[in-house]
Design a protein around this motif. Structure first.
Motif, PDB file in Angstrom:
ATOM      1  N   ALA A 106      20.705 -24.954  38.014  1.00 15.84           N
ATOM      2  CA  ALA A 106      20.889 -26.181  38.787  1.00 15.84           C
ATOM      3  C   ALA A 106      19.803 -26.319  39.853  1.00 15.84           C
ATOM      4  O   ALA A 106      19.272 -27.411  40.091  1.00 15.84           O
ATOM      5  CB  ALA A 106      22.272 -26.188  39.431  1.00 15.84           C
ATOM      6  N   ARG A 107      19.456 -25.185  40.495  1.00 16.10           N
ATOM      7  CA  ARG A 107      18.411 -25.231  41.526  1.00 16.10           C
ATOM      8  C   ARG A 107      17.058 -25.554  40.914  1.00 16.10           C
ATOM      9  O   ARG A 107      16.251 -26.293  41.492  1.00 16.10           O
ATOM     10  CB  ARG A 107      18.362 -23.895  42.267  1.00 16.10           C
ATOM     11  CG  ARG A 107      17.387 -23.906  43.442  1.00 16.10           C
ATOM     12  CD  ARG A 107      17.664 -22.771  44.396  1.00 16.10           C
ATOM     13  NE  ARG A 107      19.050 -22.806  44.833  1.00 16.10           N
ATOM     14  CZ  ARG A 107      19.605 -21.881  45.594  1.00 16.10           C
ATOM     15  NH1 ARG A 107      18.880 -20.851  45.996  1.00 16.10           N
ATOM     16  NH2 ARG A 107      20.863 -21.970  45.954  1.00 16.10           N
ATOM     17  N   LEU A 108      16.799 -25.008  39.747  1.00 15.18           N
ATOM     18  CA  LEU A 108      15.536 -25.296  39.070  1.00 15.18           C
ATOM     19  C   LEU A 108      15.447 -26.767  38.689  1.00 15.18           C
ATOM     20  O   LEU A 108      14.406 -27.409  38.875  1.00 15.18           O
ATOM     21  CB  LEU A 108      15.407 -24.405  37.830  1.00 15.18           C
ATOM     22  CG  LEU A 108      14.165 -24.601  36.963  1.00 15.18           C
ATOM     23  CD1 LEU A 108      12.895 -24.397  37.784  1.00 15.18           C
ATOM     24  CD2 LEU A 108      14.195 -23.654  35.774  1.00 15.18           C
ATOM     25  N   ARG A 109      16.534 -27.319  38.161  1.00 13.23           N
ATOM     26  CA  ARG A 109      16.520 -28.743  37.792  1.00 13.23           C
ATOM     27  C   ARG A 109      16.309 -29.626  39.023  1.00 13.23           C
ATOM     28  O   ARG A 109      15.595 -30.640  38.965  1.00 13.23           O
ATOM     29  CB  ARG A 109      17.829 -29.105  37.089  1.00 13.23           C
ATOM     30  CG  ARG A 109      17.975 -28.480  35.697  1.00 13.23           C
ATOM     31  CD  ARG A 109      19.184 -29.042  34.967  1.00 13.23           C
ATOM     32  NE  ARG A 109      19.338 -28.447  33.650  1.00 13.23           N
ATOM     33  CZ  ARG A 109      20.173 -27.457  33.363  1.00 13.23           C
ATOM     34  NH1 ARG A 109      20.948 -26.949  34.336  1.00 13.23           N
ATOM     35  NH2 ARG A 109      20.251 -26.970  32.140  1.00 13.23           N
ATOM     36  N   ALA A 110      16.946 -29.268  40.150  1.00 14.31           N
ATOM     37  CA  ALA A 110      16.757 -30.042  41.376  1.00 14.31           C
ATOM     38  C   ALA A 110      15.299 -30.000  41.827  1.00 14.31           C
ATOM     39  O   ALA A 110      14.728 -31.009  42.255  1.00 14.31           O
ATOM     40  CB  ALA A 110      17.673 -29.507  42.473  1.00 14.31           C
ATOM     41  N   ALA A 111      14.674 -28.828  41.721  1.00 15.91           N
ATOM     42  CA  ALA A 111      13.270 -28.703  42.105  1.00 15.91           C
ATOM     43  C   ALA A 111      12.359 -29.481  41.163  1.00 15.91           C
ATOM     44  O   ALA A 111      11.371 -30.094  41.590  1.00 15.91           O
ATOM     45  CB  ALA A 111      12.870 -27.230  42.123  1.00 15.91           C
ATOM     46  N   LEU A 112      12.685 -29.483  39.874  1.00 10.91           N
ATOM     47  CA  LEU A 112      11.874 -30.235  38.909  1.00 10.91           C
ATOM     48  C   LEU A 112      11.971 -31.738  39.139  1.00 10.91           C
ATOM     49  O   LEU A 112      11.016 -32.479  38.856  1.00 10.91           O
ATOM     50  CB  LEU A 112      12.306 -29.883  37.482  1.00 10.91           C
ATOM     51  CG  LEU A 112      11.945 -28.470  37.003  1.00 10.91           C
ATOM     52  CD1 LEU A 112      12.554 -28.191  35.633  1.00 10.91           C
ATOM     53  CD2 LEU A 112      10.435 -28.271  36.969  1.00 10.91           C
ATOM     54  N   ARG A 113      13.115 -32.193  39.667  1.00 11.98           N
ATOM     55  CA  ARG A 113      13.223 -33.618  40.003  1.00 11.98           C
ATOM     56  C   ARG A 113      12.256 -33.979  41.132  1.00 11.98           C
ATOM     57  O   ARG A 113      11.668 -35.073  41.130  1.00 11.98           O
ATOM     58  CB  ARG A 113      14.660 -33.966  40.400  1.00 11.98           C
ATOM     59  CG  ARG A 113      15.608 -34.075  39.215  1.00 11.98           C
ATOM     60  CD  ARG A 113      16.904 -34.761  39.604  1.00 11.98           C
ATOM     61  NE  ARG A 113      17.683 -33.968  40.539  1.00 11.98           N
ATOM     62  CZ  ARG A 113      18.582 -33.057  40.170  1.00 11.98           C
ATOM     63  NH1 ARG A 113      18.806 -32.830  38.886  1.00 11.98           N
ATOM     64  NH2 ARG A 113      19.263 -32.379  41.063  1.00 11.98           N
ATOM     65  N   VAL A 114      12.080 -33.074  42.083  1.00 15.85           N
ATOM     66  CA  VAL A 114      11.118 -33.325  43.157  1.00 15.85           C
ATOM     67  C   VAL A 114       9.700 -33.365  42.587  1.00 15.85           C
ATOM     68  O   VAL A 114       8.887 -34.211  42.983  1.00 15.85           O
ATOM     69  CB  VAL A 114      11.230 -32.246  44.252  1.00 15.85           C
ATOM     70  CG1 VAL A 114      10.229 -32.517  45.377  1.00 15.85           C
ATOM     71  CG2 VAL A 114      12.639 -32.203  44.822  1.00 15.85           C
ATOM     72  N   ARG A 115       9.414 -32.480  41.648  1.00 15.53           N
ATOM     73  CA  ARG A 115       8.097 -32.484  40.997  1.00 15.53           C
ATOM     74  C   ARG A 115       7.855 -33.814  40.282  1.00 15.53           C
ATOM     75  O   ARG A 115       6.769 -34.402  40.393  1.00 15.53           O
ATOM     76  CB  ARG A 115       8.016 -31.321  40.009  1.00 15.53           C
ATOM     77  CG  ARG A 115       6.743 -31.298  39.161  1.00 15.53           C
ATOM     78  CD  ARG A 115       6.740 -30.087  38.247  1.00 15.53           C
ATOM     79  NE  ARG A 115       5.675 -30.145  37.257  1.00 15.53           N
ATOM     80  CZ  ARG A 115       4.411 -29.784  37.491  1.00 15.53           C
ATOM     81  NH1 ARG A 115       4.071 -29.357  38.696  1.00 15.53           N
ATOM     82  NH2 ARG A 115       3.507 -29.849  36.537  1.00 15.53           N
ATOM     83  N   THR A 116       8.851 -34.293  39.561  1.00 16.72           N
ATOM     84  CA  THR A 116       8.711 -35.569  38.857  1.00 16.72           C
ATOM     85  C   THR A 116       8.504 -36.719  39.832  1.00 16.72           C
ATOM     86  O   THR A 116       7.682 -37.622  39.595  1.00 16.72           O
ATOM     87  CB  THR A 116       9.964 -35.833  37.995  1.00 16.72           C
ATOM     88  OG1 THR A 116      10.126 -34.764  37.056  1.00 16.72           O
ATOM     89  CG2 THR A 116       9.850 -37.144  37.245  1.00 16.72           C
ATOM     90  N   LEU A 117       9.248 -36.702  40.942  1.00 18.70           N
ATOM     91  CA  LEU A 117       9.092 -37.748  41.962  1.00 18.70           C
ATOM     92  C   LEU A 117       7.693 -37.719  42.562  1.00 18.70           C
ATOM     93  O   LEU A 117       7.061 -38.773  42.758  1.00 18.70           O
ATOM     94  CB  LEU A 117      10.158 -37.549  43.043  1.00 18.70           C
ATOM     95  CG  LEU A 117      10.228 -38.598  44.158  1.00 18.70           C
ATOM     96  CD1 LEU A 117      10.517 -39.978  43.583  1.00 18.70           C
ATOM     97  CD2 LEU A 117      11.297 -38.210  45.180  1.00 18.70           C
ATOM     98  N   HIS A 118       7.180 -36.526  42.840  1.00 19.42           N
ATOM     99  CA  HIS A 118       5.829 -36.403  43.388  1.00 19.42           C
ATOM    100  C   HIS A 118       4.793 -36.926  42.394  1.00 19.42           C
ATOM    101  O   HIS A 118       3.847 -37.640  42.773  1.00 19.42           O
ATOM    102  CB  HIS A 118       5.543 -34.940  43.732  1.00 19.42           C
ATOM    103  CG  HIS A 118       4.291 -34.746  44.539  1.00 19.42           C
ATOM    104  ND1 HIS A 118       3.635 -33.538  44.618  1.00 19.42           N
ATOM    105  CD2 HIS A 118       3.568 -35.618  45.285  1.00 19.42           C
ATOM    106  CE1 HIS A 118       2.571 -33.670  45.385  1.00 19.42           C
ATOM    107  NE2 HIS A 118       2.503 -34.923  45.803  1.00 19.42           N
ATOM    108  N   ALA A 119       4.965 -36.597  41.125  1.00 20.78           N
ATOM    109  CA  ALA A 119       4.032 -37.082  40.106  1.00 20.78           C
ATOM    110  C   ALA A 119       4.055 -38.609  40.029  1.00 20.78           C
ATOM    111  O   ALA A 119       3.007 -39.246  39.848  1.00 20.78           O
ATOM    112  CB  ALA A 119       4.389 -36.472  38.748  1.00 20.78           C
ATOM    113  N   THR A 120       5.230 -39.199  40.181  1.00 18.42           N
ATOM    114  CA  THR A 120       5.349 -40.661  40.156  1.00 18.42           C
ATOM    115  C   THR A 120       4.595 -41.294  41.319  1.00 18.42           C
ATOM    116  O   THR A 120       3.855 -42.273  41.145  1.00 18.42           O
ATOM    117  CB  THR A 120       6.835 -41.068  40.215  1.00 18.42           C
ATOM    118  OG1 THR A 120       7.519 -40.515  39.090  1.00 18.42           O
ATOM    119  CG2 THR A 120       6.986 -42.583  40.203  1.00 18.42           C
ATOM    120  N   VAL A 121       4.765 -40.728  42.516  1.00 20.68           N
ATOM    121  CA  VAL A 121       4.070 -41.262  43.690  1.00 20.68           C
ATOM    122  C   VAL A 121       2.565 -41.114  43.537  1.00 20.68           C
ATOM    123  O   VAL A 121       1.802 -42.048  43.826  1.00 20.68           O
ATOM    124  CB  VAL A 121       4.570 -40.558  44.970  1.00 20.68           C
ATOM    125  CG1 VAL A 121       3.700 -40.945  46.164  1.00 20.68           C
ATOM    126  CG2 VAL A 121       6.023 -40.900  45.245  1.00 20.68           C
TER     127      VAL A 121
END
Length: 410
Positions: A106-121
């Motif tokens: 769950a922690r890894l998935r939460a961190a990967l969501r931040v990575r995806t958000l950063h890539a989008t920005v």
């Protein structure tokens, strides 16, 4: 969740059990690396995340790897499993719990969501070098705010240790903590001593059931971690206050970065009219809307008032926290902006002077309990209010407001 790149697992000797759990969860490919090859693997494989078995890691190895990962774009999560000492600012701690790795996933998935958000920005900022440079220079920890809850012996020392790294909001009861969560932008919670296991359990259950708080970092400073809570960033860090603060910082830093990226997207969707640090208007957008609001009010009738929240120039964090509180709490019809002199201006539409004073007092009262920066005292803004007169222009109204502020400061 779709994933770009492999997950690298770094360990010294045999393959750690959590690597097999990643295999079973089909978060693949999972690539094993030893400490000698870790830096090369990160550079060559462009991973989506790196997990290290840090119990057997020498500090220089972890620090060097963390520095390399911190410089990688987009955001590259680094999770340290069972850390044996203080962690680098970007190494997220994870304490294993009886071989149950659901929390790790769950922690890894939460961190990967931040990575995806950063890539989008980053993708949307392509072609805008100044904005990209501003994002790269942003330090999420500098702008983070943690909620410290407790009434035990470690509360004062935790307050100092956390306050050296980020803004701190204190609460001596869970009821007070709930109020802060509802009116402030909080990037993490540190739960200190002074509560029974039953009370802590009820509090964590409420957090897990509220989608607004489910991904908040929550650090328990005592007790055994129960894996049943649906809180991916829940962690027990039971040691001296300075190490608690150091190891809580990466989780809180990641959340602050995620929140900042969300405000960046809103700013881009608004055509760059919003300040991504505060959520208020940019000064130029504020000036334009202010002139328009005065013109329309004078033409069509009604009331308009302006409040100036002046913060102590010695507490630079105060303006930021105050701006975020105002952005969150002011009415939808109102608008404001942070100013170069350290103040925040807020325009109250369709509001007379008496009502504006009442609103400003309520907003100011919320700002009293935040400490800013390294061991600095709490700061309450000096508030002045002026209302629009028939002979006013934007310039004259602001001049009168500034003069009122000077008299209030004397």
């Amino acid at each position: 969740m779709s994933q770009q790149g492999p997950i690298i697992v770094v360990s010294r000797a045999k393959r750690p059990p959590f690597a097999s759990a990643l295999d079973d969860a089909k978060l693949f490919p999972v690539i094993d690396a030893n400490w000698a090859d870790a830096s090369h693997a990160v550079a060559q494989l462009a991973p989506a995340a790196v997990l290290v078995a840090s119990t057997d890691a020498v500090d220089p190895g972890l620090d060097a790897l963390a520095g390399q990962i911190a410089a990688t774009k987009p955001y590259l999560p680094l999770i340290a499993v069972d850390p044996a000492g203080p962690l680098p600012d970007n190494a997220i701690p994870f304490a294993q719990s009886g071989g149950n790795f659901d929390r790790l996933l769950a922690r890894l998935r939460a961190a990967l969501r931040v990575r995806t958000l950063h890539a989008t920005v980053l993708r949307r900022l392509d072609g805008d070098p100044p904005a990209r440079a501003a994002l790269d220079d942003t330090d999420p920890a500098r702008d983070a705010t943690v909620l410290l809850i407790g009434r035990g012996g470690n509360y004062p020392s935790l307050s100092v240790a956390l306050g050296e790294r980020m803004g701190v909001v204190g609460a001596l009861s869970l009821e007070a903590a709930a109020k802060h969560l509802n009116i402030r932008d909080i990037d993490g919670i540190v739960l200190g001593e002074g509560f029974t296991p039953r009370v802590e359990d009820a509090f964590l259950t409420v957090l897990a059931e509220d989608a607004r708080f489910r991904n908040l970092p929550v650090v328990l400073t005592s007790g055994a971690l129960a894996p049943a809570y649906d809180l991916p960033n829940l962690e027990v860090i039971s040691c001296e206050p300075d190490r608690i603060a150091a190891n809580a910082l990466p989780l809180i830093r990641q959340h602050a970065f995620e929140t900042y990226l969300g405000r960046m997207l809103k700013s881009m969707e608004a055509g760059g009219l919003l300040d991504p640090r505060t959520g208020l208007l940019t000064p130029s957008a504020f000036n334009r809307d202010f002139v328009t609001a005065i013109s329309q009010t004078l033409s069509h009738g009604g009331g308009l008032s302006v409040a100036r929240f002046a913060f102590d120039a010695g507490h630079p964090r105060a303006q930021l926290d105050g701006g975020r509180i105002l952005s969150r709490l002011m009415r939808q019809m109102d608008f404001g902006a942070a100013q170069d002199d350290g103040s925040v201006l807020v325009v109250f539409a369709e509001t007379d002077l008496r009502t504006a004073h009442s609103i400003a007092r309520r907003l100011s009262s919320v700002m009293r309990h935040t400490s800013h920066g390294k061991r600095e005292a709490q700061s309450e803004p000096v508030v002045t209010v002026a209302t629009l007169l028939p002979s006013d222009t934007a310039k004259s109204l602001l001049a009168r407001l500034t003069e009122e502020a000077r008299r209030a400061a004397c």
